[in-house]
Design a protein around this motif. Structure first.
Motif, PDB file in Angstrom:
ATOM      1  N   ILE A 157       0.853  -1.191   0.000  1.00  8.81           N
ATOM      2  CA  ILE A 157       0.000   0.000   0.000  1.00  8.81           C
ATOM      3  C   ILE A 157       0.889   1.240   0.000  1.00  8.81           C
ATOM      4  N   ASN A 158       0.532   2.196  -0.817  1.00 10.47           N
ATOM      5  CA  ASN A 158       1.270   3.464  -0.824  1.00 10.47           C
ATOM      6  C   ASN A 158       0.301   4.634  -0.716  1.00 10.47           C
ATOM      7  N   ILE A 159       0.506   5.465   0.306  1.00 11.79           N
ATOM      8  CA  ILE A 159      -0.243   6.720   0.401  1.00 11.79           C
ATOM      9  C   ILE A 159       0.755   7.854   0.586  1.00 11.79           C
ATOM     10  N   ARG A 160       0.301   9.071   0.311  1.00  8.32           N
ATOM     11  CA  ARG A 160       1.185  10.213   0.419  1.00  8.32           C
ATOM     12  C   ARG A 160       1.427  10.567   1.881  1.00  8.32           C
ATOM     13  N   GLN A 161       2.557  11.200   2.141  1.00 15.05           N
ATOM     14  CA  GLN A 161       2.935  11.547   3.513  1.00 15.05           C
ATOM     15  C   GLN A 161       1.996  12.592   4.110  1.00 15.05           C
ATOM     16  N   THR A 162       1.660  13.612   3.315  1.00 12.18           N
ATOM     17  CA  THR A 162       0.773  14.676   3.776  1.00 12.18           C
ATOM     18  C   THR A 162      -0.187  15.027   2.649  1.00 12.18           C
ATOM     19  N   GLU A 179       7.779   7.331  -6.129  1.00  9.73           N
ATOM     20  CA  GLU A 179       8.307   6.325  -7.059  1.00  9.73           C
ATOM     21  C   GLU A 179       9.429   5.492  -6.451  1.00  9.73           C
ATOM     22  N   LEU A 180      10.141   6.041  -5.475  1.00 13.26           N
ATOM     23  CA  LEU A 180      11.218   5.282  -4.848  1.00 13.26           C
ATOM     24  C   LEU A 180      10.682   4.060  -4.109  1.00 13.26           C
ATOM     25  N   ARG A 181       9.403   4.056  -3.783  1.00 16.40           N
ATOM     26  CA  ARG A 181       8.773   2.887  -3.192  1.00 16.40           C
ATOM     27  C   ARG A 181       7.993   2.093  -4.228  1.00 16.40           C
ATOM     28  N   VAL A 182       7.243   2.798  -5.060  1.00 19.24           N
ATOM     29  CA  VAL A 182       6.278   2.146  -5.943  1.00 19.24           C
ATOM     30  C   VAL A 182       6.950   1.301  -7.022  1.00 19.24           C
ATOM     31  N   LEU A 183       7.896   1.869  -7.749  1.00 15.04           N
ATOM     32  CA  LEU A 183       8.503   1.141  -8.858  1.00 15.04           C
ATOM     33  C   LEU A 183       9.313  -0.067  -8.382  1.00 15.04           C
ATOM     34  N   PRO A 184      10.143   0.038  -7.341  1.00 14.82           N
ATOM     35  CA  PRO A 184      10.841  -1.162  -6.854  1.00 14.82           C
ATOM     36  C   PRO A 184       9.891  -2.269  -6.404  1.00 14.82           C
ATOM     37  N   ALA A 185       8.779  -1.898  -5.778  1.00 15.87           N
ATOM     38  CA  ALA A 185       7.808  -2.907  -5.350  1.00 15.87           C
ATOM     39  C   ALA A 185       7.203  -3.620  -6.553  1.00 15.87           C
ATOM     40  N   LEU A 186       6.840  -2.845  -7.580  1.00 15.47           N
ATOM     41  CA  LEU A 186       6.285  -3.434  -8.800  1.00 15.47           C
ATOM     42  C   LEU A 186       7.280  -4.382  -9.456  1.00 15.47           C
ATOM     43  N   ARG A 187       8.515  -3.948  -9.586  1.00 18.31           N
ATOM     44  CA  ARG A 187       9.536  -4.772 -10.240  1.00 18.31           C
ATOM     45  C   ARG A 187       9.778  -6.066  -9.471  1.00 18.31           C
ATOM     46  N   SER A 188       9.462  -6.049  -8.187  1.00 15.73           N
ATOM     47  CA  SER A 188       9.633  -7.243  -7.360  1.00 15.73           C
ATOM     48  C   SER A 188       8.385  -8.114  -7.343  1.00 15.73           C
ATOM     49  N   GLY A 189       7.378  -7.757  -8.125  1.00 18.27           N
ATOM     50  CA  GLY A 189       6.203  -8.601  -8.284  1.00 18.27           C
ATOM     51  C   GLY A 189       5.094  -8.383  -7.284  1.00 18.27           C
ATOM     52  N   ALA A 190       5.193  -7.338  -6.449  1.00 18.42           N
ATOM     53  CA  ALA A 190       4.113  -7.024  -5.521  1.00 18.42           C
ATOM     54  C   ALA A 190       3.065  -6.180  -6.232  1.00 18.42           C
ATOM     55  N   ILE A 191       1.817  -6.439  -5.936  1.00 17.05           N
ATOM     56  CA  ILE A 191       0.742  -5.586  -6.434  1.00 17.05           C
ATOM     57  C   ILE A 191       0.747  -4.300  -5.607  1.00 17.05           C
ATOM     58  N   VAL A 192       0.731  -3.164  -6.270  1.00 21.04           N
ATOM     59  CA  VAL A 192       0.765  -1.876  -5.582  1.00 21.04           C
ATOM     60  C   VAL A 192      -0.612  -1.229  -5.662  1.00 21.04           C
ATOM     61  N   VAL A 193      -1.190  -0.998  -4.488  1.00 21.20           N
ATOM     62  CA  VAL A 193      -2.447  -0.253  -4.383  1.00 21.20           C
ATOM     63  C   VAL A 193      -2.086   1.122  -3.840  1.00 21.20           C
ATOM     64  N   CYS A 194      -2.385   2.150  -4.615  1.00 20.66           N
ATOM     65  CA  CYS A 194      -1.789   3.459  -4.359  1.00 20.66           C
ATOM     66  C   CYS A 194      -2.842   4.565  -4.359  1.00 20.66           C
ATOM     67  N   GLU A 195      -2.662   5.505  -3.449  1.00 29.18           N
ATOM     68  CA  GLU A 195      -3.491   6.701  -3.452  1.00 29.18           C
ATOM     69  C   GLU A 195      -3.276   7.470  -4.753  1.00 29.18           C
ATOM     70  N   SER A 196      -4.348   7.929  -5.324  1.00 31.04           N
ATOM     71  CA  SER A 196      -4.267   8.655  -6.593  1.00 31.04           C
ATOM     72  C   SER A 196      -3.326   9.855  -6.473  1.00 31.04           C
ATOM     73  N   ALA A 197      -2.570  10.101  -7.526  1.00 34.88           N
ATOM     74  CA  ALA A 197      -1.606  11.201  -7.565  1.00 34.88           C
ATOM     75  C   ALA A 197      -1.663  11.842  -8.941  1.00 34.88           C
ATOM     76  N   PRO A 198      -1.297  13.111  -9.049  1.00 34.41           N
ATOM     77  CA  PRO A 198      -1.397  13.800 -10.336  1.00 34.41           C
ATOM     78  C   PRO A 198      -0.253  13.453 -11.291  1.00 34.41           C
TER      79      PRO A 198
END
Length: 331
Positions: free
Chosen positions: A226-231, A239-258
């Motif tokens: 799970i990824n949500i924004r800090q504030t 992206e420093l969390r999201v892309l490495p997680a994806l490349r490692s095969g984890a499904i990423v559920v993320c708060e919408s971002a622009p």
């Protein structure tokens, strides 16, 4: 150059016992690379990922000299030879007006979705980065935001995106379990309220904190990250969390971002508002194998996901090539 390399190495060796920053040297063709052997742990993997590119590409620099990579304090060495300074920019730049840090930001031109306002541009340690010859940023969204300001034209010309394609692609779905967050401080009000919301909706999750080494091993064993924004004001995608997680095969559920389409991999992420995430996570858990197949395919070299990850790696190499050409053009 070999004699200068011996002098520089000796100075670094004599200095290291008196500082927590331990520098190392490497002779690469015409240049002497000086870098930290113990980078800040919060960016350890990204730091070393960019460093690996430097090892492979600095031989293409045409002028002899010193290359400082994230080494602002070695002034003595800078008197020996005119240096090339390389820094990382690893902070959010996309901020909403009225957020806590907006007082140190400048006006940008990117529209805020759903309103009439425009995003601010905040570059942490701008004075330090302005002195750089090359800046590597982890986020295309950051650079897209900076591009909107004419006042930052010179800054932009020496900025290049190296996306955090940190770990080998691993899409195996076997032996995975659980839902995790990686909040360094889960007591920040926004994160705390979110975790309570997960509990209230009976979504079981584990927060892993203080983990800076071997993060990929956790990702490879995890079903959902799970990824949500800090504030509410920080709006650059993490992206420093999201892309490495994806490349490692984890499904990423993320708060919408622009402006996530700028990443080139946003279609592999499951997006939702902060309020929608608990139900989305539950839905993914209930249909895990179907969702995993939809995102990662069969994991072969011909799958769309793997091809896109390889394309991102290629874009990183092209960005490094442009950075080297920029240095050579300044010679």
């Amino acid at each position: 150059m070999p004699f200068l390399y011996l002098i520089v190495t000796a100075i670094v060796w004599l200095r290291n016992p008196f500082s927590r920053k331990k520098y190392q040297t490497q002779l690469i063709n015409k240049v002497i690379l000086i870098y930290r052997g113990n980078p800040e742990i919060v960016i350890h993997d990204y730091y070393n990922y960019v460093l690996s590119f430097l090892f492979q590409n600095l031989e293409n620099i045409e002028r002899a000299g010193l290359v400082f990579y994230e080494c602002p304090g070695l002034r003595l060495l800078k008197f020996l030879h005119s240096p090339i300074n390389i820094f990382l920019q690893i902070e959010h730049t996309l901020f909403r007006p009225g957020s806590e840090t907006s007082t140190s930001a400048m006006q940008g031109e990117l529209p805020i979705p759903g309103g009439n306002q425009k995003y601010l541009i905040r570059i942490a340690e701008l004075d330090r980065l302005a002195s750089a010859d090359i800046i590597f940023d982890y986020s295309r969204i950051n650079l897209f935001n900076i591009q909107s300001s004419p006042a930052l034209r010179d800054y932009l010309q020496k900025s290049f995106c190296i996306s955090p394609a940190l770990y080998p692609i691993f899409t195996n779905g076997n032996d995975r379990h659980g839902v995790i967050t990686l909040f360094g401080n889960p007591d920040i009000s926004r994160r705390k309220l979110f975790l309570k919301d997960l509990e209230r909706q009976r979504v079981s999750s584990e927060n892993i904190r203080g983990l800076y080494f071997g993060v990929d091993e956790i990702y490879r064993k995890t079903k959902i990250v799970i990824n949500i924004r800090q504030t509410d004001g920080h709006e650059t995608l993490e992206e420093l969390r999201v892309l490495p997680a994806l490349r490692s095969g984890a499904i990423v559920v993320c708060e919408s971002a622009p402006y996530v389409e700028k990443t080139a991999y946003s279609k592999f992420i499951i997006w939702g508002s902060l309020q929608e995430l608990p139900s989305l996570i539950a839905e993914v858990e209930n249909n895990y194998e179907e969702v995993r197949q939809r995102i990662f395919g069969d994991g072969s070299e011909n799958s769309f996901f793997v091809k896109r990850m390889k394309r991102i790696e290629k874009c990183n190499q092209l960005a490094m090539n442009r950075a080297i050409n920029h240095i050579n053009a300044q010679s």
